[in-house]
Design a protein around this motif. Structure first.
Motif, PDB file in Angstrom:
ATOM      1  N   ILE A 263      58.489  45.942  42.076  1.00  0.00           N
ATOM      2  CA  ILE A 263      57.247  45.323  43.017  1.00  0.00           C
ATOM      3  C   ILE A 263      56.857  46.582  43.835  1.00  0.00           C
ATOM      4  N   SER A 264      57.562  47.561  44.243  1.00  0.00           N
ATOM      5  CA  SER A 264      57.010  48.774  45.000  1.00  0.00           C
ATOM      6  C   SER A 264      56.026  49.636  44.363  1.00  0.00           C
TER       7      SER A 264
ATOM      8  N   PRO B 100      52.109  44.520  37.791  1.00  0.00           N
ATOM      9  CA  PRO B 100      51.632  43.188  38.037  1.00  0.00           C
ATOM     10  C   PRO B 100      52.872  42.185  37.784  1.00  0.00           C
TER      11      PRO B 100
ATOM     12  N   ARG C 282      55.752  39.784  38.022  1.00  0.00           N
ATOM     13  CA  ARG C 282      56.387  39.045  39.040  1.00  0.00           C
ATOM     14  C   ARG C 282      57.636  38.720  38.828  1.00  0.00           C
TER      15      ARG C 282
ATOM     16  N   GLY D 171      59.950  41.248  47.951  1.00  0.00           N
ATOM     17  CA  GLY D 171      58.460  40.508  47.344  1.00  0.00           C
ATOM     18  C   GLY D 171      58.498  39.650  46.193  1.00  0.00           C
TER      19      GLY D 171
ATOM     20  N   SER E 265      58.899  36.633  43.735  1.00  0.00           N
ATOM     21  CA  SER E 265      58.188  35.523  43.871  1.00  0.00           C
ATOM     22  C   SER E 265      58.706  34.059  43.616  1.00  0.00           C
TER      23      SER E 265
ATOM     24  N   GLY F 285      50.866  32.959  39.818  1.00  0.00           N
ATOM     25  CA  GLY F 285      50.601  33.544  40.999  1.00  0.00           C
ATOM     26  C   GLY F 285      51.143  32.683  42.136  1.00  0.00           C
TER      27      GLY F 285
ATOM     28  N   LEU G 248      46.893  34.368  52.652  1.00  0.00           N
ATOM     29  CA  LEU G 248      47.534  35.485  51.819  1.00  0.00           C
ATOM     30  C   LEU G 248      46.676  36.808  51.824  1.00  0.00           C
TER      31      LEU G 248
ATOM     32  N   LEU H 180      49.797  39.337  51.893  1.00  0.00           N
ATOM     33  CA  LEU H 180      50.910  39.046  51.546  1.00  0.00           C
ATOM     34  C   LEU H 180      50.700  38.567  50.015  1.00  0.00           C
ATOM     35  N   ARG H 181      51.810  38.490  49.321  1.00  0.00           N
ATOM     36  CA  ARG H 181      51.865  38.541  47.748  1.00  0.00           C
ATOM     37  C   ARG H 181      51.832  37.081  47.556  1.00  0.00           C
ATOM     38  N   ASP H 182      52.435  36.276  48.077  1.00  0.00           N
ATOM     39  CA  ASP H 182      52.747  34.837  47.806  1.00  0.00           C
ATOM     40  C   ASP H 182      53.056  33.972  48.944  1.00  0.00           C
TER      41      ASP H 182
ATOM     42  N   GLN I 182      56.623  35.279  50.777  1.00  0.00           N
ATOM     43  CA  GLN I 182      56.396  36.196  51.897  1.00  0.00           C
ATOM     44  C   GLN I 182      55.880  35.606  52.903  1.00  0.00           C
TER      45      GLN I 182
END
Length: 213
Positions: free
Chosen positions: A71-72, A76, A78, A98, A100, A122, A192, A197-199, A202
């Motif tokens: 993630i860091s 892309p 998830r 992070g 999902s 997503g 978001l 924020l990712r989703d 979070q």
């Protein structure tokens, strides 16, 4: 296009079983697998799947470490965490990193397939029991004063964020606020984007950590 997946688990039979299950779905394709956290990072970096099913407990480096690396890096891919252990610290750590989604390995097969689709699209997915435990865990911590970080939100967006933090679906929020489900989706997307924020997962953590619930 098919949703592409990598499976990271230290048990070969588990990897094979998940691969057979997911490959049987017409819209999912398993690209590869990994037996530990280090290999998971390497495989995901090379294949760049849409979703990686990541076991928490693995040798060399565990799934939380691997998830953070993936993630860091800005990948892309998830991360959908999988474990046999319904332990609060795992859930909280995974979502702060992070990830999902977070599911238990004993979930029905159709739920796992659905989870991959939801995460690839997503959105975030938490098993109902995990959502309840997460909310209980965060709310049991010392209450913090409301943060100014959410000042960028409109009153309606703050209201929607509160509903998301309660674990409510878009349909449930629409019913409660007397708006269309599409309107809720728009508000969630705006929340978001404004908060970086990712989703939704979070968003839940943000709301409770910043005194908005």
């Amino acid at each position: 296009m098919a949703v592409t997946v990598v499976i990271a688990d230290d048990q070969a039979m588990v990897r094979a079983g998940f691969a057979a299950l997911l490959n049987a779905a017409p819209d999912i394709s398993v690209l590869g697998d990994a037996e530990d956290g280090v290999a998971a990072v390497d495989v995901c970096t090379r294949l760049r799947p849409d979703v990686v099913l990541m076991d928490v407990r693995m040798p060399r480096r565990d799934g939380l470490w691997a998830a953070e690396q993936i993630i860091s890096s800005g990948s892309p891919t998830r991360v959908l965490m999988l474990t046999t252990f319904d332990i609060d610290d795992y859930v909280y750590s995974a979502l702060r990193i992070g990830a999902s989604g977070f599911m238990l390995k004993d979930a029905p097969a159709d739920e796992l397939v659905r989870a991959v689709r939801v995460v690839a699209a997503g959105d975030a997915l938490l098993a109902p029991s995990v959502t309840r435990r997460l909310i209980a865990e965060v709310t049991s911590r010392a209450t913090r004063p409301a943060s100014a970080a959410a000042d960028v939100l409109t009153p309606r967006e703050r209201e929607v964020l509160g509903c998301v933090a309660d674990g409510k679906s878009n349909a449930e929020i629409a019913t409660e606020l007397f708006v269309s489900e599409q309107t809720v989706k728009t508000h969630v997307s705006n929340v978001l984007a404004k908060l970086g924020l990712r989703d939704r997962a979070q968003a839940v953590v943000f709301a409770y950590e910043n005194g908005l619930k």
